[in-house]
Motif scaffolding. Sequence first.
Motif, PDB file in Angstrom:
ATOM      1  N   ILE A 291       0.865  -1.151   0.146  1.00  8.26           N
ATOM      2  CA  ILE A 291       0.072  -0.112  -0.131  1.00  8.26           C
ATOM      3  C   ILE A 291       0.785   1.164  -0.018  1.00  8.26           C
ATOM      4  CG2 ILE A 291      -1.779   1.284   1.385  1.00  8.26           C
ATOM      5  CD1 ILE A 291      -2.511  -1.397   2.424  1.00  8.26           C
ATOM      6  N   ALA A 292       1.979   1.279   0.810  1.00  5.50           N
ATOM      7  CA  ALA A 292       2.912   2.603   0.789  1.00  5.50           C
ATOM      8  C   ALA A 292       3.502   2.707  -0.384  1.00  5.50           C
ATOM      9  CB  ALA A 292       3.823   2.187   1.911  1.00  5.50           C
ATOM     10  N   VAL A 298       2.375   7.017  -6.871  1.00  4.49           N
ATOM     11  CA  VAL A 298       1.504   8.359  -7.385  1.00  4.49           C
ATOM     12  C   VAL A 298       2.450   9.531  -7.527  1.00  4.49           C
ATOM     13  CG1 VAL A 298      -0.524   9.575  -6.915  1.00  4.49           C
ATOM     14  CG2 VAL A 298      -0.427   7.014  -6.843  1.00  4.49           C
ATOM     15  N   ALA A 299       3.360   9.677  -6.037  1.00  4.16           N
ATOM     16  CA  ALA A 299       4.037  10.721  -6.051  1.00  4.16           C
ATOM     17  C   ALA A 299       5.259  11.085  -7.177  1.00  4.16           C
ATOM     18  CB  ALA A 299       4.786  10.874  -4.531  1.00  4.16           C
ATOM     19  N   SER A 320      10.842   9.937 -12.122  1.00  2.13           N
ATOM     20  CA  SER A 320      10.986   8.736 -12.931  1.00  2.13           C
ATOM     21  C   SER A 320      11.444   7.663 -11.695  1.00  2.13           C
ATOM     22  CB  SER A 320      11.774   8.630 -14.079  1.00  2.13           C
ATOM     23  OG  SER A 320      11.963   7.091 -14.840  1.00  2.13           O
ATOM     24  N   ALA A 321      12.645   8.031 -11.086  1.00  3.21           N
ATOM     25  CA  ALA A 321      13.211   7.070  -9.862  1.00  3.21           C
ATOM     26  C   ALA A 321      12.184   6.781  -8.930  1.00  3.21           C
ATOM     27  CB  ALA A 321      14.402   7.648  -9.416  1.00  3.21           C
ATOM     28  N   VAL A 322      11.447   7.699  -8.481  1.00  4.51           N
ATOM     29  CA  VAL A 322      10.366   7.511  -7.249  1.00  4.51           C
ATOM     30  C   VAL A 322       9.505   6.465  -7.887  1.00  4.51           C
ATOM     31  CG1 VAL A 322       8.965   8.638  -5.730  1.00  4.51           C
ATOM     32  CG2 VAL A 322      11.126   9.623  -6.037  1.00  4.51           C
ATOM     33  N   PHE A 323       8.830   6.951  -8.894  1.00  3.64           N
ATOM     34  CA  PHE A 323       7.753   6.088  -9.762  1.00  3.64           C
ATOM     35  C   PHE A 323       8.356   4.511  -9.520  1.00  3.64           C
ATOM     36  CE2 PHE A 323       5.620   3.934 -13.175  1.00  3.64           C
ATOM     37  CZ  PHE A 323       4.443   4.057 -12.720  1.00  3.64           C
ATOM     38  N   ALA A 324       9.516   4.278 -10.353  1.00  6.43           N
ATOM     39  CA  ALA A 324       9.932   3.045 -10.167  1.00  6.43           C
ATOM     40  C   ALA A 324      10.285   2.339  -9.138  1.00  6.43           C
ATOM     41  CB  ALA A 324      11.292   3.167 -11.120  1.00  6.43           C
ATOM     42  N   ALA A 325      10.602   3.243  -8.038  1.00  2.00           N
ATOM     43  CA  ALA A 325      11.033   2.506  -6.905  1.00  2.00           C
ATOM     44  C   ALA A 325       9.637   1.855  -6.016  1.00  2.00           C
ATOM     45  CB  ALA A 325      11.585   3.456  -5.896  1.00  2.00           C
ATOM     46  N   GLY A 326       8.638   2.632  -6.251  1.00  2.00           N
ATOM     47  CA  GLY A 326       7.495   2.181  -5.770  1.00  2.00           C
ATOM     48  C   GLY A 326       6.668   0.952  -6.517  1.00  2.00           C
ATOM     49  N   ALA A 389      -2.428   6.588 -11.891  1.00  2.47           N
ATOM     50  CA  ALA A 389      -1.823   5.864 -10.959  1.00  2.47           C
ATOM     51  C   ALA A 389      -2.315   5.578  -9.643  1.00  2.47           C
ATOM     52  CB  ALA A 389      -0.509   6.593 -10.949  1.00  2.47           C
ATOM     53  N   ALA A 390      -3.241   6.614  -9.331  1.00  5.45           N
ATOM     54  CA  ALA A 390      -3.758   6.709  -7.799  1.00  5.45           C
ATOM     55  C   ALA A 390      -4.748   5.489  -7.530  1.00  5.45           C
ATOM     56  CB  ALA A 390      -4.617   7.786  -7.693  1.00  5.45           C
TER      57      ALA A 390
END
Length: 420
Positions: A291-292, A298-299, A320-326, A389-390
């Motif tokens: 969930i996190a 999304v961010a 791009s990096a943050v999206f990929a990490a999630g 993405a939400a």
Amino acid sequence: MELTEEEAGMTSVFWRWWSAGTTSAIGSAVGGVALPLTALTVLDASAFEMGLIVAAGYVAWIVIGLPAGVLVQRLPMRGVQIAADLARAAAVVSIPLAWWWQALTVAQLVAVALVISFANVVFDVANSTFLPSIVSKEQLQSRNSLTSGTHAVTQLGGPSVGGLVVQMLGAVPTLLVDAVSYLVSALLLRTLPERRAEAPAEWPPMRAMIAEGWRFVAHHPVMGPCMWAATAANAVCGAQHALFALYLVRELHASPALLGILLAADGAGTLIGAALTTRITARFGSARALIAAGFVSVAGALVLPLGAGVPGFVAFAAGSAVFAAGVVVLSVVTRTYRQLASPPELLPRVMATVRFVSWGAIPIGGLLAGGVAGVLGGRATLLLFAVVAAAVPLILLFSRVRRLRDLSDHQHAAMSPESR
């Protein structure tokens, strides 16, 4: 602690399996830069044509995604993977040949993407089914994390190298690197032992086998929602893949070398996410981590298309990096859960079912993004898909996953005397 002869043998098999996949992934990362640049710089492709090429690269999941699970279960997995590698190498080589003869067209790029797509489907289902047979259950999540981390490293270095090679040699000749990587992968796979499911006296009809796998996943209270969350994430990925090169080159005016560096940010995020997945799930629980990770993705998607000039490049790389990490946390955790929670005789069909649905969203996202971007432009379309993405965390919040600490808690609850 010394390994037994059997453990040493399994370890050797794993590393050869890993080497084959890594070699292929490096070539694909380089080709992932060279192919869209071939379309943009050599053939002056439009936004819709770029979306069409990306869609062709994934459409096979819609066409043969479900039957692939049955085929892999019935055929020798190693042979299937080798055949897929050889088919992909032949398809990629056809592009430089056509370019040399001055006959290259966007239609051929779409056709090549289709061939690679169909080969990828069979290869990936066999690959994900092969892994649980060569590692212990205790090692499965760490090996999945390693595989995702390795993929991240190739995505981190591959685009940068690809951009530089394209700058020096041109987009089309760079594709030969991708073709060679498939041949090396095929040679390494030939050294692995064969793995094949125990065949019954008579196989059930293919339709019945597909339906059995579908029912298991769709009706599963944890696996089902995870599949739909991954579907939403992949629709956004499809849109991003279709628009990244177009957005960076035509709206932010990035050079080929800078394009490769910026696209590598995805790999950096994937590497970070893969490296932290096991620690995060151990501390907070795999269900909570999912969930996190959805909110994190999304961010990242919202930040990615903001700004212009240097701030735009920074926002793109960070988002791009943050999206990929999630997304990679979502991928590793749910893949491991499927491999552990699925009955062995259903695993190929479970993996194929999930990828049929979730990866089938990639070409749809790519086509929609290509069409919308032709009207609204790349930036506005990327922001629109950030809203899509939400759906990832919302699907998980409105499912049984919200009430669990770990995904495996569902299995334990189902087995407890109170639940019977």
